[in-house]
Scaffold this motif. Structure first.
Motif, mmCIF file in Angstrom:
data_model
loop_
_atom_site.group_PDB
_atom_site.id
_atom_site.type_symbol
_atom_site.label_atom_id
_atom_site.label_comp_id
_atom_site.label_asym_id
_atom_site.label_seq_id
_atom_site.Cartn_x
_atom_site.Cartn_y
_atom_site.Cartn_z
ATOM 1 N N PRO A 51 3.273 -0.714 3.028
ATOM 2 C CA PRO A 51 3.897 0.285 2.123
ATOM 3 C C PRO A 51 3.549 1.678 2.633
ATOM 4 C CG PRO A 51 2.171 -0.941 0.822
ATOM 5 C CD PRO A 51 2.129 -1.484 2.203
ATOM 6 N N ASP A 52 2.459 2.007 3.050
ATOM 7 C CA ASP A 52 1.844 3.330 3.481
ATOM 8 C C ASP A 52 2.620 3.887 4.540
ATOM 9 O OD1 ASP A 52 0.119 3.160 1.399
ATOM 10 O OD2 ASP A 52 -1.624 3.354 3.022
ATOM 11 N N GLU A 53 3.515 3.205 5.133
ATOM 12 C CA GLU A 53 4.436 3.550 6.093
ATOM 13 C C GLU A 53 5.539 4.680 5.524
ATOM 14 O OE1 GLU A 53 4.516 3.082 9.672
ATOM 15 O OE2 GLU A 53 2.313 2.753 9.225
ATOM 16 N N PHE A 54 5.696 4.046 4.148
ATOM 17 C CA PHE A 54 6.766 4.823 3.467
ATOM 18 C C PHE A 54 6.451 6.522 3.452
ATOM 19 C CE2 PHE A 54 8.212 6.454 -0.958
ATOM 20 C CZ PHE A 54 9.408 6.359 -0.833
ATOM 21 N N GLU A 55 5.150 6.708 3.714
ATOM 22 C CA GLU A 55 4.741 8.227 3.800
ATOM 23 C C GLU A 55 5.796 9.070 4.830
ATOM 24 O OE1 GLU A 55 2.676 11.696 2.419
ATOM 25 O OE2 GLU A 55 2.811 9.646 1.810
ATOM 26 N N LYS A 56 5.921 8.449 5.809
ATOM 27 C CA LYS A 56 7.014 9.168 7.068
ATOM 28 C C LYS A 56 8.353 8.715 7.073
ATOM 29 C CE LYS A 56 5.308 5.557 10.365
ATOM 30 N NZ LYS A 56 4.570 5.465 11.555
ATOM 31 N N SER A 79 0.039 -5.202 0.318
ATOM 32 C CA SER A 79 -1.058 -4.389 -0.679
ATOM 33 C C SER A 79 -1.753 -5.660 -1.218
ATOM 34 C CB SER A 79 -0.495 -3.531 -1.391
ATOM 35 O OG SER A 79 0.165 -4.004 -2.657
ATOM 36 N N LEU A 80 -1.116 -6.607 -1.611
ATOM 37 C CA LEU A 80 -1.657 -7.748 -2.871
ATOM 38 C C LEU A 80 -2.027 -6.871 -4.010
ATOM 39 C CD1 LEU A 80 -3.918 -9.964 -0.569
ATOM 40 C CD2 LEU A 80 -1.332 -10.183 -1.372
ATOM 41 N N GLY A 81 -1.427 -5.757 -4.169
ATOM 42 C CA GLY A 81 -1.618 -5.033 -5.509
ATOM 43 C C GLY A 81 -3.209 -4.608 -5.652
ATOM 44 N N ASP A 137 -6.215 -1.183 4.329
ATOM 45 C CA ASP A 137 -5.611 -0.335 5.326
ATOM 46 C C ASP A 137 -4.224 -0.464 5.261
ATOM 47 O OD1 ASP A 137 -5.751 1.665 7.509
ATOM 48 O OD2 ASP A 137 -5.423 -0.167 8.930
ATOM 49 N N GLY A 138 -3.237 0.378 5.471
ATOM 50 C CA GLY A 138 -1.914 0.286 5.189
ATOM 51 C C GLY A 138 -1.400 0.327 3.798
ATOM 52 N N ALA A 139 -2.211 0.257 3.060
ATOM 53 C CA ALA A 139 -1.870 0.142 1.509
ATOM 54 C C ALA A 139 -2.874 0.809 0.512
ATOM 55 C CB ALA A 139 -1.744 -1.527 0.986
ATOM 56 N N SER A 140 -3.231 1.993 1.204
ATOM 57 C CA SER A 140 -4.473 2.665 0.393
ATOM 58 C C SER A 140 -3.567 3.995 -0.604
ATOM 59 C CB SER A 140 -5.382 3.266 1.113
ATOM 60 O OG SER A 140 -4.877 3.963 2.131
ATOM 61 N N PRO A 159 -7.307 -2.136 -15.693
ATOM 62 C CA PRO A 159 -6.717 -1.400 -16.750
ATOM 63 C C PRO A 159 -6.833 -0.073 -16.742
ATOM 64 C CG PRO A 159 -7.280 -3.230 -17.954
ATOM 65 C CD PRO A 159 -8.235 -3.291 -16.675
ATOM 66 N N PHE A 160 -5.707 0.971 -16.504
ATOM 67 C CA PHE A 160 -5.846 2.366 -16.504
ATOM 68 C C PHE A 160 -6.618 2.829 -15.109
ATOM 69 C CE2 PHE A 160 -6.782 1.332 -20.751
ATOM 70 C CZ PHE A 160 -5.621 1.714 -21.440
ATOM 71 N N TRP A 161 -6.665 1.995 -14.382
ATOM 72 C CA TRP A 161 -7.308 2.076 -12.962
ATOM 73 C C TRP A 161 -6.524 1.828 -11.942
ATOM 74 C CZ3 TRP A 161 -11.637 4.948 -11.715
ATOM 75 C CH2 TRP A 161 -12.100 4.794 -10.394
ATOM 76 N N GLY A 162 -6.112 0.496 -11.956
ATOM 77 C CA GLY A 162 -5.066 0.074 -10.889
ATOM 78 C C GLY A 162 -5.735 -0.684 -9.890
ATOM 79 N N ALA A 163 -5.295 -0.465 -8.501
ATOM 80 C CA ALA A 163 -5.773 -1.394 -7.425
ATOM 81 C C ALA A 163 -7.128 -0.974 -7.098
ATOM 82 C CB ALA A 163 -4.969 -1.067 -6.307
ATOM 83 N N THR A 164 -8.069 -1.955 -6.907
ATOM 84 C CA THR A 164 -9.479 -1.605 -6.483
ATOM 85 C C THR A 164 -9.801 -2.114 -5.142
ATOM 86 O OG1 THR A 164 -10.161 -3.818 -7.420
ATOM 87 C CG2 THR A 164 -10.170 -2.064 -8.949
ATOM 88 N N LEU A 165 -9.209 -3.221 -4.559
ATOM 89 C CA LEU A 165 -9.464 -3.508 -3.437
ATOM 90 C C LEU A 165 -8.325 -3.224 -2.402
ATOM 91 C CD1 LEU A 165 -10.987 -7.138 -3.785
ATOM 92 C CD2 LEU A 165 -12.150 -5.039 -3.569
ATOM 93 N N LYS A 166 -8.447 -1.758 -2.051
ATOM 94 C CA LYS A 166 -7.513 -1.284 -1.156
ATOM 95 C C LYS A 166 -7.410 -1.932 0.141
ATOM 96 C CE LYS A 166 -6.804 2.711 -4.331
ATOM 97 N NZ LYS A 166 -6.851 4.021 -4.484
#
Length: 266
Positions: free
Chosen positions: A184-189, A203-205, A220-223, A211-218
């Motif tokens: 998904p980080d390819e969306f940047e360009k 990303s596997l989310g 490469d390519g989904a950070s 809660p209130f934090w979101g993804a924790t195990l980011k």
């Protein structure tokens, strides 16, 4: 007898909580399947595709946590949504697992149009097997879905993006454009280009979502794009949180899921 101290009680309570969390994350949260539904509204959608359903799955990672029973459930749930289009955004297996049984099950997916792009774990063998069961693997290419319309949907592989893929050299003007990505980080360009909607995975989310934090195990390519939906410069990005897992093979507040989109003319 001496009564246990308050500190000892707290210590054993913490151990119990940690143990239960590990069991939940490894054996409960990685099972089952959630279906996330999203309307996609646009004045670019023509009458011939108004109401179309698109089922999107990603990151099966077959062979570890995801076995044949889970795959059968995936196929069943996709078919129950009665999609017109099915898209797969990569990573069928996590390692060198034999995919014969997986391919034999995935061929039961029913849709008029089936597309795939390759993930970073996929290879030519994955590509040829997907093509053998009716998926069109775009692989740096694109296709048109006409459905009795002179202005079709244009569906594109945006991995390793080449701007030329957006050109209409064949003189066909699409009414609606769909891009498929793995990371998904390819969306940047890509967000500054005229693309109606982009579907991604990888990303596997974050696997663990707090809660209130979101993804924790980011990964490469989904950070950067770690949530399930973004809208930037009128280009929409939807991210599938996928089916399988990465080491340490756990999920928390993040069940395996597929996305279902319904196109709606406005």
């Amino acid at each position: 007898k001496r009564k246990p101290s308050i500190f000892r009680k707290i210590f054993f309570a913490l151990i119990l909580i940690i143990a239960l969390t590990i069991i939940y994350s490894r054996y409960i949260a990685t099972s089952g399947l959630t279906i996330k539904e999203y309307p996609i509204e646009s004045d670019s959608i023509t009458e011939s595709i108004n109401g179309f359903k698109i089922a999107h799955f990603s990151d099966v990672h077959y062979g570890r946590v995801i076995k044949l029973d889970e795959l059968k459930n995936l196929v069943k749930e996709i078919n129950l949504t009665k999609p017109d289009i099915v898209v797969f955004t990569g990573d069928l297996v996590l390692d060198n697992t034999d995919i014969t049984s997986a391919i034999n099950e995935l061929k039961n997916i029913k849709a008029d149009y089936k597309y795939a792009v390759l993930g970073d774990k996929d290879n030519d063998n994955i590509k040829s097997n997907l093509e053998s069961i009716g998926f069109k693997v775009l692989d740096k290419n694109y296709d048109y879905i006409f459905n009795k319309d002179i202005n079709p949907i244009k569906i594109m592989d945006l991995n390793n993006f080449d701007e030329s893929i957006l050109n209409n050299e064949d003189e066909i003007t699409p009414s609606f454009t769909i891009g498929l990505l793995h990371k998904p980080d390819e969306f940047e360009k890509l967000k500054n280009y005229d693309i109606d909607v982009i579907f991604a995975g990888h990303s596997l989310g974050g696997q663990l979502r707090l809660p209130f934090w979101g993804a924790t195990l980011k990964k490469d390519g989904a950070s950067i794009y770690t949530n399930d939906y973004y809208n930037e410069n009128n280009t929409r990005l939807y991210v599938s949180f996928g089916i399988g897992t990465n080491p340490p093979h756990i999920r928390t507040f993040n069940k395996p899921s597929i996305n279902v989109y319904r196109l709606k003319k406005i």
